[in-house]
Write a protein that holds these residues in place. Sequence first.
Motif, PDB file in Angstrom:
ATOM      1  N   LEU A   1       0.818  -1.180   0.001  1.00 41.49           N
ATOM      2  CA  LEU A   1      -0.025  -0.116   0.118  1.00 41.49           C
ATOM      3  C   LEU A   1       0.774   1.197  -0.080  1.00 41.49           C
ATOM      4  O   LEU A   1       1.044   1.911   0.900  1.00 41.49           O
ATOM      5  CB  LEU A   1      -0.896   0.130   1.252  1.00 41.49           C
ATOM      6  CG  LEU A   1      -1.920  -1.077   1.228  1.00 41.49           C
ATOM      7  CD1 LEU A   1      -2.746  -1.427   2.683  1.00 41.49           C
ATOM      8  CD2 LEU A   1      -3.074  -0.685   0.372  1.00 41.49           C
ATOM      9  N   PRO A   2       1.443   1.413  -1.171  1.00 36.57           N
ATOM     10  CA  PRO A   2       2.482   2.616  -1.270  1.00 36.57           C
ATOM     11  C   PRO A   2       1.587   3.738  -0.748  1.00 36.57           C
ATOM     12  O   PRO A   2       0.658   4.038  -1.342  1.00 36.57           O
ATOM     13  CB  PRO A   2       3.159   2.551  -2.582  1.00 36.57           C
ATOM     14  CG  PRO A   2       1.956   1.895  -3.477  1.00 36.57           C
ATOM     15  CD  PRO A   2       1.462   0.767  -2.510  1.00 36.57           C
ATOM     16  N   GLY A   3       2.418   4.773  -0.387  1.00 36.03           N
ATOM     17  CA  GLY A   3       1.589   6.282  -0.101  1.00 36.03           C
ATOM     18  C   GLY A   3       0.775   6.285   1.196  1.00 36.03           C
ATOM     19  O   GLY A   3       0.166   7.156   1.529  1.00 36.03           O
ATOM     20  N   ILE A   4       0.710   5.022   1.716  1.00 34.68           N
ATOM     21  CA  ILE A   4      -0.389   5.074   3.068  1.00 34.68           C
ATOM     22  C   ILE A   4       0.667   4.705   4.280  1.00 34.68           C
ATOM     23  O   ILE A   4       1.374   3.466   4.258  1.00 34.68           O
ATOM     24  CB  ILE A   4      -1.395   3.899   2.748  1.00 34.68           C
ATOM     25  CG1 ILE A   4      -2.243   4.139   1.808  1.00 34.68           C
ATOM     26  CG2 ILE A   4      -2.185   3.658   4.309  1.00 34.68           C
ATOM     27  CD1 ILE A   4      -3.367   3.363   1.616  1.00 34.68           C
TER      28      ILE A   4
ATOM     29  N   HIS B   1      -1.088   5.920   9.842  1.00 38.84           N
ATOM     30  CA  HIS B   1      -2.651   6.555   9.506  1.00 38.84           C
ATOM     31  C   HIS B   1      -3.583   5.085   9.375  1.00 38.84           C
ATOM     32  O   HIS B   1      -4.628   5.401   9.733  1.00 38.84           O
ATOM     33  CB  HIS B   1      -2.228   7.101   7.914  1.00 38.84           C
ATOM     34  CG  HIS B   1      -3.291   7.791   7.723  1.00 38.84           C
ATOM     35  ND1 HIS B   1      -3.400   9.004   8.039  1.00 38.84           N
ATOM     36  CD2 HIS B   1      -3.995   7.819   6.634  1.00 38.84           C
ATOM     37  CE1 HIS B   1      -4.585   9.596   7.371  1.00 38.84           C
ATOM     38  NE2 HIS B   1      -4.955   8.890   6.550  1.00 38.84           N
ATOM     39  N   LEU B   2      -2.786   3.967   8.835  1.00 41.55           N
ATOM     40  CA  LEU B   2      -3.768   2.627   8.871  1.00 41.55           C
ATOM     41  C   LEU B   2      -4.249   2.255  10.252  1.00 41.55           C
ATOM     42  O   LEU B   2      -5.416   2.160  10.519  1.00 41.55           O
ATOM     43  CB  LEU B   2      -3.043   1.747   8.130  1.00 41.55           C
ATOM     44  CG  LEU B   2      -3.767   0.294   8.257  1.00 41.55           C
ATOM     45  CD1 LEU B   2      -5.096   0.461   7.606  1.00 41.55           C
ATOM     46  CD2 LEU B   2      -2.745  -0.545   7.767  1.00 41.55           C
TER      47      LEU B   2
ATOM     48  N   GLU C   1       5.581   3.909   4.961  1.00 41.09           N
ATOM     49  CA  GLU C   1       4.700   3.739   3.969  1.00 41.09           C
ATOM     50  C   GLU C   1       4.734   2.008   4.071  1.00 41.09           C
ATOM     51  O   GLU C   1       5.634   1.180   4.300  1.00 41.09           O
ATOM     52  CB  GLU C   1       4.933   3.879   2.574  1.00 41.09           C
ATOM     53  CG  GLU C   1       4.887   5.504   2.475  1.00 41.09           C
ATOM     54  CD  GLU C   1       5.116   5.949   1.158  1.00 41.09           C
ATOM     55  OE1 GLU C   1       5.034   5.336   0.021  1.00 41.09           O
ATOM     56  OE2 GLU C   1       5.378   7.173   0.925  1.00 41.09           O
TER      57      GLU C   1
END
Lengths: 270, 453, 241
Positions: free
Chosen positions: C91-94, C98-99, C135
Amino acid sequence: MGKINIEKKEYSGIPADVRVRLLRLGVKLSRTVECIELSSWNAGAGIVPQEEIVLVSFSGNNFISINESKAKTLTLIAYSDAKDSVLNLVSSVPVKRMVFLPADSVALNWMCRNVGKCEIKSDSQKQSQARISVSSVFSSDTEFHIDSFHYEASSFKLSLDSVNYAESKVRAKAIIPEKALGVSCAIDLFSLVEGGSVELSPFIEISNDNIKASHSALARGYDKAELFYLYSKGLSEEEARILIRKNILLRNLPEEEFEQHLERWENELD
Amino acid sequence: MKTESSKKGYVYRTPPGITKEAVLKLSEIKKDPAWMRELRLKALDAFLSMGLPSWSPEIPIDFSKITLFTKPVESQQSDWEKLPKEIKETFDRLGIPEAEREFLAGSGAQYESEVVYKKLKEEIAKQGVIFSSMDEAVHEHPEIVKEYFGRLIPYSDNKYSALNTAAWSGGTFIYVPKGVKLTMPLQTYYRMNFEGSGQFERTLIIVDEGAEVHYVEGCTAPLYSSASLHAGVVEIFAKKNSRMRFSTVQNWSKNVLNLTTKRGLAEENAVIEWIDGNLGSGLNMKYPAIILKGDNSRGDILSITSAGESQNIDAGGKVICIGKNTSSKVVGKGISFKGGTHTYRGLVKVLKAAENSNVSVNCDALLLDDISKSNTYPTNIIQNTNSLVKHEASVGKIDQDKLFYLMSKGISEEEAKTLIVLGFLSPIVKELPMEYAVELNKLIRMQMENSVG
Amino acid sequence: MKTLKTESLSVSTGGKKIVDSASLEIGQGELHVLMGPNGSGKSTLIFGIMKHPSYQVSGRVFLNNEDVSGLPTHELSKKGIAAVFQSPIDLPGIRLRHLLWNSSKHRFKSSKDFSQRVEELLSLLSLEKSILEREITGFSGGERKRIELLSALLVNPKFLLIDEIDSGLDVDSLKSVASILKSLKKDKGILLITHYTRILEFLDVDAVYLYDKGKILKQGGIELAGKINDSGFEPIINGNS
């Protein structure tokens, strides 16, 4: 050696589903068609087309070569309704058009040179897998215009590997319409620039989200690291280049069948 | 801060249509020096005799209905009422304060931003940097302007550059002297400059030897424009050993047709970077170009496209390699949803003399529903035997495995899709200055709302 | 006692049935083990229970006698079923933090409470704090497993569906994972999927299911695992049909 059956037919005499698919691809023919039927193994049979339109129907694994043609231009239609069939073809005559009409899991492996300006059209049927691997030496100006059409749940893979010496162009377009759900499509174009110039344009048009499409285009000169590695193993510059070219042109083809033809071409180039 | 009570200034308006009369009137209003007026007229002739460019989608323009120049009345409070509901709501959601909203609507309080803008100008002027509107530059720095204006994109280039050269007004002029490296980005805070039109903006940037600058332009907040055609021109000259980064985010309202011709010329060892965000307008056509003329020069193009309902966003990049040992990286990321169409159009050309060039292009597109479209049309030309040109692209919908994974962690489907999309765009978004990046993420999130699930 | 029950759960994809009528019941405080050879469709059982969009599910799932079969994935998670996956997800960019925040924020009064709990779990699982800023891409196999456990523990679930947490672990790591599972077992129900008996030596097992080609063939206690360990899957599967 398997059977080859050659027969001349009027356009109306060729199978109905072939005619339907040709129409769908926008291919209009009206002349006499030379029908060549291949079944089971044919090892390198040479074919000399007499007519401008040649329909090659094949089932099983086949290998033919076309090094001479009596027709002014050549339209080849490669057709199979037998699952898991393969047509291996070597040609060194100009081919105006190649039409590929596969059944499920059918492949076309085509090694060619002197193709001139060639249009490749292909459709992949509903829920089928189709594969085209083209390896070509662009010793003179070459142009490929490839149009592929995709139907529901089909998977399509096209690779075109070339070695270029002249002014050449490859344009490959994949169209995935709205209703074609579940399509997967990969188009990869490669050219080793030995000289001259090359233009690669892989286009895609997609109208629904249930697809997986990728395309790539790579044009480059010899990889210096690769060359150096081969020199360090004792190959001369010429030997290294020949080996690299061979690698490129044979990497997507079943090697044994095509290797000897490629070697013959390399010798002719000298 | 409220505006001073409106002085009901009279409205300058050129007569409708693209005519000699209109261009002369515009030139008069601008108090053009003779050379600029001559140039406008020559460009007009070219415009009238040219056909539309072939390298583009179909464009529905009625040139006879276009008004070249309109100077708005000072106080336009009433315009706020006329704005489409969705734009007013967006300002709310993005948390933009009252006064700024009125300015963005093309009216009211310019006061605050004018003060800030002036202060910035004072600071950098000490280093010899010129940062002004294009209109001011024509009068205050005629020698430089004359030398570079139209050199990279002459009026003969295409129909829209001819139109722009004849009718341009507003835009930015930047000159950075030798060796000056600006650490903070220069920003025009708002797309609408003080002249008010913003339709045919002309931007010219010259970065002298060894200098460095980052210029940011545009606004993530939706901008409403009554003008339906925006045809801008941006020319960048990056001299030996210099570095120039130009970031734009455009979010025009959907009635706008946005065409901009952007081109940068990189000399020896220079670096040019275009960071291009295309979010708005009904039809957008923009292909920032970089000409790598000098040896060892480099050019990167990062482009984001978001195409929603009734939008057709056509974007991409062009790279021409002329010098030796040049390199370029082009990254395009596009999303389409609610029936929008996203198109990537690219050209890479390595000329024969451009030995040892290395160009790689990556464009990826995400389709968020089954009614949206995505097209890619890259052309890659290589004319020598020791360079490399690589293009890779993939198109698909949101990965079901990724979606499932996030949902299995308790994240709703809509939120999961949004996270995946923002993650997809993040490699480019993070190249923008922080406040733009944050607003851009907010904006995309909002655009996607109700389009997922 | 609270239970998680599947009733004749079948899971298909692309027209093929992968899980055939699986029925099992796990109570809180119990550890059940599902064992079967590679390719028998074990992971698919978890995908089915959690409603992976690529699969079609028939049959029912009950959480404390409440029929949750119709609920979408994220609601199953919120109701207290946590899945711990095997294959890497990219999940690049996440960012990880945050998750984690998005999946657990409903459980915490403030972000400070959240951060505190995350830090506790990081140290329990021997993970560096800096991993939160990374990430979700490029994690090593070991990091990945521990991150999965962290995200599951963070939401304090009632039931855990764990897919092959033991693959590729050395004895020490196996022991430390086992001790975490043991402490979890105290108030949670665990379904542990594995094709390898080693980890069971360190666990307190309440039931073992033998699973092959989509079907639960046999159910037993720890001695069934012992048999599998001694003779391999084949003889037992063949003896069964």
